[in-house]
Scaffold this motif. Structure first.
Motif, mmCIF file in Angstrom:
data_model
loop_
_atom_site.group_PDB
_atom_site.id
_atom_site.type_symbol
_atom_site.label_atom_id
_atom_site.label_comp_id
_atom_site.label_asym_id
_atom_site.label_seq_id
_atom_site.Cartn_x
_atom_site.Cartn_y
_atom_site.Cartn_z
ATOM 1 N N THR A 341 32.901 -14.762 -86.720
ATOM 2 C CA THR A 341 31.561 -14.563 -87.257
ATOM 3 C C THR A 341 31.572 -13.748 -88.554
ATOM 4 N N GLY A 342 32.752 -13.321 -88.976
ATOM 5 C CA GLY A 342 32.837 -12.449 -90.149
ATOM 6 C C GLY A 342 32.345 -13.082 -91.435
ATOM 7 N N THR A 343 32.443 -14.395 -91.560
ATOM 8 C CA THR A 343 32.093 -15.034 -92.828
ATOM 9 C C THR A 343 30.994 -16.082 -92.655
ATOM 10 N N GLN A 344 30.214 -15.972 -91.590
ATOM 11 C CA GLN A 344 29.261 -17.052 -91.328
ATOM 12 C C GLN A 344 27.838 -16.787 -91.755
ATOM 13 N N PHE A 345 27.504 -15.538 -92.075
ATOM 14 C CA PHE A 345 26.103 -15.234 -92.326
ATOM 15 C C PHE A 345 25.860 -14.971 -93.805
ATOM 16 N N PHE A 346 24.737 -15.496 -94.298
ATOM 17 C CA PHE A 346 24.494 -15.481 -95.737
ATOM 18 C C PHE A 346 23.262 -14.706 -96.153
ATOM 19 N N THR A 347 22.320 -14.516 -95.253
ATOM 20 C CA THR A 347 21.037 -13.958 -95.676
ATOM 21 C C THR A 347 20.908 -12.506 -95.248
ATOM 22 N N ASP A 348 19.713 -11.937 -95.499
ATOM 23 C CA ASP A 348 19.557 -10.504 -95.255
ATOM 24 C C ASP A 348 18.808 -10.186 -93.967
ATOM 25 N N SER A 349 18.497 -11.186 -93.152
ATOM 26 C CA SER A 349 17.920 -10.848 -91.854
ATOM 27 C C SER A 349 18.225 -11.944 -90.849
ATOM 28 N N VAL A 350 18.167 -11.568 -89.582
ATOM 29 C CA VAL A 350 18.492 -12.509 -88.512
ATOM 30 C C VAL A 350 17.568 -13.721 -88.557
ATOM 31 N N SER A 351 16.255 -13.486 -88.783
ATOM 32 C CA SER A 351 15.340 -14.632 -88.757
ATOM 33 C C SER A 351 15.562 -15.537 -89.968
ATOM 34 N N GLU A 352 15.825 -14.931 -91.151
ATOM 35 C CA GLU A 352 16.132 -15.745 -92.335
ATOM 36 C C GLU A 352 17.379 -16.594 -92.095
ATOM 37 N N GLU A 353 18.345 -15.996 -91.426
ATOM 38 C CA GLU A 353 19.603 -16.677 -91.169
ATOM 39 C C GLU A 353 19.365 -17.932 -90.334
ATOM 40 N N LEU A 354 18.512 -17.801 -89.342
ATOM 41 C CA LEU A 354 18.204 -18.940 -88.477
ATOM 42 C C LEU A 354 17.526 -20.051 -89.259
ATOM 43 N N PRO A 385 22.241 -9.335 -90.577
ATOM 44 C CA PRO A 385 23.245 -9.827 -89.613
ATOM 45 C C PRO A 385 24.488 -8.946 -89.540
ATOM 46 N N ALA A 386 24.820 -8.258 -90.638
ATOM 47 C CA ALA A 386 26.049 -7.467 -90.639
ATOM 48 C C ALA A 386 25.973 -6.259 -89.713
ATOM 49 N N VAL A 387 24.767 -5.805 -89.344
ATOM 50 C CA VAL A 387 24.701 -4.611 -88.490
ATOM 51 C C VAL A 387 24.729 -4.963 -87.006
ATOM 52 N N LEU A 388 24.722 -6.260 -86.688
ATOM 53 C CA LEU A 388 24.702 -6.648 -85.281
ATOM 54 C C LEU A 388 26.037 -6.327 -84.613
ATOM 55 N N SER A 389 25.997 -6.204 -83.290
ATOM 56 C CA SER A 389 27.245 -6.013 -82.545
ATOM 57 C C SER A 389 27.967 -7.352 -82.444
ATOM 58 N N GLY A 390 29.206 -7.322 -82.026
ATOM 59 C CA GLY A 390 29.994 -8.552 -81.917
ATOM 60 C C GLY A 390 29.299 -9.609 -81.075
ATOM 61 N N GLY A 391 28.772 -9.175 -79.932
ATOM 62 C CA GLY A 391 28.102 -10.112 -79.040
ATOM 63 C C GLY A 391 26.851 -10.699 -79.679
#
Lengths: 466, 235, 201
Positions: A341-354, A385-391
């Motif tokens: 998951t280290g390189t999968q997220f591009f935006t600045d919030s979880v909802s934007e990412e979805l 997304p970067a502040v989320l835990s691994g799970g």
């Protein structure tokens, strides 16, 4: 011997940490900390190896003694000689591209003379059974070999105690089995093992004591017999995984005679001189979850990438709904969810990412809200997304796949390094996606996940041919 | 003669020699003598990949320059100036390439003998780990972008700034994560211990062959400068 | 004690080195590709790279938040050029680094977006040395070769027209500074939008 008395730790500027941890770990024993992600078991390991607060700033109270010496009186580099640390992701810890250099790294830092470094390095390589890969670059060896290389580097210092933070989080099944042998050997040689772990089944036969942590406190202690006797219902409530290895269930292969959502005929793939697989006939049906298993190096991930139109293949044909499909069409129909998951997220919030690259209408917004709630991400929907835990990251990655609107979803080891609660949540989501008509393929060796949600199983390696 | 790598001090000396020679000469074209010698020097260390790849690049450069000089070739891509620049700097490029192909362990062994502080040595080791690590990460970012349909040409053209953000942000966050994990693993393995670092690699003494090479490089440089005309800086 | 004056840790060293290498790798790759065309190479390439690299520089400075980060970056950059034979760029970039450190010397200035913007715009401007200095140092060699190959004086002169015609010089100066400035704004935006929120600063 390690002794903690009312030890507490709180990370700076947060509420997170652990409280009132008291325990004694006797020489030559193996203690396992377990509990759901974020419960604080990693923090306990960090207190013991001194990294909290030496590296992770925060406030510590209570006393921790190693061999009778108060940890506050020892500089962190000296703790390293007695307490060796093993971390989650070996591949991003290497300072050298080759085995000898990496194994010698710790000894070099301690300034031993050259003969001593050579002696210790050679011994560590022999004990960790890494002789065979001495001349291979570290970037190409398997995940299990990488983790053993990391352990060898620590072992070369001859620490009495090993502290491990989820050592199997990034390992495949074969790697875990190798690691089990290694740890059994270390224990037999009299080393003390302190391990924080979700997947505890592999520790069966090594662990002497299990400590269940919740909300930063030790809630319960178990002997191996006691933890193995916990009922399935209780285990589910506690968010734990099984404590004894279970077999991957015997599932049928998908029926190749029926019309399939995605099918390959005589697919071949080479990488350089290396034949990854040849004449592969793969089938997956809509409405079902198909498990894709196979030994390390069988080419499961390569197959997933080829099916998703993200990697080239050499010959053969791929059919979508029984029609020939090229890579561009595959990319529109298939979603590939990597386990990194280290390189999968591009935006600045979880909802934007979805919602990234999706049309924003009432329907998708509603679907997104629903999925966030089901995945227990709704309370962090505005976080980066970067502040989320691994799970949480793993769940977000899966949620992105589920919402992508594509018909075929391929998940690559979606539950490696996840606790029981997260694993069951994901199993339920995959099953419900299949019920809604999606074709779900999951690459996994997680016997618990496969029993919980898969209908079919394809095993790569014993070649699937007509 | 044994074909094996020279010690680090020899490589550094060779680098100084070519640097001084190229810096002082007025005859940039004549540096081919140094380049050929540098290629021979890499061959003596069994660095066949350098000999082969730089050798063929150099041959191509030579052909182009020959065509420009005697057949009035005009360059459509690149420029005549760049060809001359590459040609003149070739000896340095060959010697440096050999230097950076030295196993990092040997360089760090050399530095720890020079009593270099541990953080500097760790920095050097990280530089060598940069390329394999970043290659994998960049590939992973691009793969996830393709998977999510963010690399469609229409998208890239319509929203170039956003596309740049989509590459940079995950890459940078990952970079910081890697830096953190590397640091924890270094700190847990005694990197903060004060004092000189030990080393696995490296014989401490220069062999006769090493000394011979040092003398040969010095001699080659002196002869080159005598033949090749020292640049006068006054005009 | 002010954060900027604290001692460097292992983590600071490793982060600086990794991000500097990322900056340098991007700069070299873009410059190398642009070399194919004189106009793109001499007039536009510096602007491109400095625009793309600005967020990385901003992140690096804000993350480490100590003195000498820019100096280390400039030294690694200079050494990379030294290894490619352009020795004069090492002292040149060390000098550039000194100027930047001087601008950022006052405690707290690494957290001041305005000062960082000034520094990066200046770095963008001075980075033109990568194209300009080799011409200055190797012009004699090139000129002799070009003459002996029978090139026209006008053809030879045309190569350096971007660095000799006042109009072009002005354009290059304005273009690279503007690109550095715009890059800085993007850097500031990404810092606010992503890196602050992601908790890495």
């Amino acid at each position: 011997m390690v002794e903690l008395k009312n030890a507490s730790f709180r990370y700076r500027d947060t509420e997170e940490g652990v409280q009132d941890i008291s325990l004694s770990v006797y020489p030559g024993t193996c203690v396992v900390f377990t509990g759901v992600s974020g419960c604080g078991k990693t923090t306990v390991t960090r207190m013991i190896n001194g990294l909290a607060p030496a590296y992770y700033p925060g406030d510590r109270s209570g006393t921790i003694a190693i061999d009778g010496k108060n940890i506050d009186d020892i500089p962190v580099w000296q703790i390293g000689e007695t307490v060796g640390s093993v971390f989650q992701d070996p591949k991003s810890q290497f300072f050298s591209s080759e085995l000898n250099g990496e194994v010698a790294f710790a000894c070099e830092n301690y300034g031993f003379d050259r003969d001593e470094i050579l002696r210790r390095t050679d011994r560590a390589i022999t004990v960790m059974e890494l002789e065979a890969i001495r001349n291979r670059p570290l970037d190409v060896i398997s995940s299990g070999e990488k983790q053993r290389t990391a352990i060898a580097s620590v072992y070369a210092l001859q620490p009495k105690i090993f502290v491990c933070d989820e050592p199997t989080a990034n390992l495949d099944q074969e790697g875990i089995e190798q690691l089990k042998r290694t740890f059994a050997k270390l224990k037999a040689a009299g080393h003390t093992l302190i391990i924080a772990e979700h997947r505890i089944a592999w520790l069966n036969g090594i662990a002497d004591r299990y400590l269940y942590i919740a909300n930063g406190r030790i809630i319960a202690q178990y002997t191996p017999a006691e933890i193995n006797a916990i009922s399935n219902r209780k285990r589910r409530e506690m968010g734990l995984r099984v404590s004894v290895p279970i077999q991957i269930p015997n599932l049928p292969e998908p029926n190749a005679a029926q019309p399939a959502r995605i099918r390959t005929k005589l697919l071949c793939c080479h990488r350089g001189q290396n034949r990854i697989w040849t004449d592969l006939n793969f089938v997956a049906h809509a409405g079902y979850v198909t498990a894709l298993t196979g030994i390390n190096g069988a080419g499961k991930t390569t197959l997933a990438l080829v099916l998703s139109g993200l990697a080239p293949y050499n010959s053969g044909t791929i059919y979508l709904n029984e029609e020939k499909a090229d890579a561009a069409r595959l990319r529109k129909a298939v979603y590939y969810c990597s386990n990194d998951t280290g390189t999968q997220f591009f935006t600045d919030s979880v909802s934007e990412e979805l919602l990234l690259n999706l049309e924003r209408n009432a329907e998708t917004l509603n679907a997104a809200r629903g999925i966030l709630k089901r995945m227990r991400l709704y309370n962090v929907k505005d976080s980066h997304p970067a502040v989320l835990s691994g799970g949480q990251k793993q769940r977000l990655a899966i949620a992105c796949g589920l919402l992508s609107g594509r018909d075929i979803l391929i998940f690559d080891e979606p539950t490696s390094g996840l606790d029981g609660a997260n694993m069951r949540l994901i199993a339920a989501e995959l099953k419900s996606a299949a019920c809604n008509g999606k074709t779900v393929v999951v690459i996994s060796h997680d016997a618990e996940l496969i029993s919980a949600c898969c209908d079919f199983r394809i095993h790569l390696g014993t070649r699937i041919t007509d | 003669m044994r074909l094996e790598p020279f010690a680090v001090p020899v490589k550094l000396w060779a680098f100084c020699c070519v640097l001084i020679a190229v810096l002082l000469t007025r005859n940039g074209i004549l540096t081919w003598t140094l380049t050929l010698f540098a290629l021979a020097y890499t061959a003596m260390q069994r660095r066949w990949s350098i000999v082969l790849s730089y050798g063929s690049f150099y041959a191509l450069l030579g052909c182009l320059l020959y065509a420009i000089r005697f057949h009035q070739l005009k360059m459509a891509l690149f420029s005549e100036f760049h060809l001359i620049l590459f040609w003149t700097l070739s000896p340095i490029a060959v010697v440096s390439w050999d230097l950076i192909k030295t196993p990092p362990g040997e360089l760090s062994a050399f530095l720890s003998r020079m009593k270099t502080p541990t953080p500097v040595i760790l920095g050097l080791l990280v530089i060598f780990r940069f390329f394999p690590t970043m290659k994998a990460e960049v590939a992973a970012v691009i793969q996830s972008m393709r998977n999510r349909g963010l690399t469609a040409p229409a998208f890239l053209l319509r929203r170039p700034l956003e596309s740049l953000e989509f590459i940079l942000v995950p890459l940078l966050l990952r970079c910081l994560q890697i830096a953190d994990q590397l640091s924890v693993s270094a700190v847990a393995r005694g990197a903060e211990r004060p004092g000189t670092r030990g080393s696995y690699f490296g014989n401490t003494r220069l062999s006769g062959r090493d000394w011979a090479m040092i003398s040969i490089w010095s001699a080659v440089t002196v002869i080159f400068l005598i033949v090749g005309d020292v640049r006068s800086w006054s005009n | 004690m002010n954060q900027q004056l604290k001692k460097w840790t292992i983590r600071d060293v490793i982060t600086t080195v990794l991000l500097s290498m990322l900056l340098i790798a991007i700069q070299l790759i873009v410059n190398l590709i642009c070399m194919a065309n004189d106009f793109v190479s001499m007039v536009l390439s510096i602007g491109f790279t400095m625009f793309i690299c600005a967020p990385i520089y901003f992140l690096m400075i804000s993350r480490i938040n100590k003195r000498f980060v820019t100096m280390i970056y400039m030294m690694i950059l200079g050494i990379v050029f030294l290894l490619m034979g352009n020795w004069y760029l090492l002292p040149y970039f060390i000098l550039t680094g000194l100027i930047c450190e001087w601008i950022l010397w006052k405690p707290g200035s690494t957290e001041d977006p305005k000062r960082l913007t000034i520094v990066w715009t200046l770095v963008s401007l001075l980075y033109n040395g990568v194209n300009l200095l080799p011409i200055w140092f190797f012009w004699d060699t090139y000129y002799a070769f070009a003459k002996s190959s029978g090139m026209q004086q006008s053809y030879i002169d045309a190569y350096v027209r971007y660095y000799t015609a006042p109009g072009w010089i002005l354009f290059i100066l304005i273009f690279t500074s503007a690109a550095g400035l715009l890059g800085s704004f993007m850097g500031r935006r990404l810092i606010r939008k992503h890196f602050k929120k992601a908790g890495v600063l």
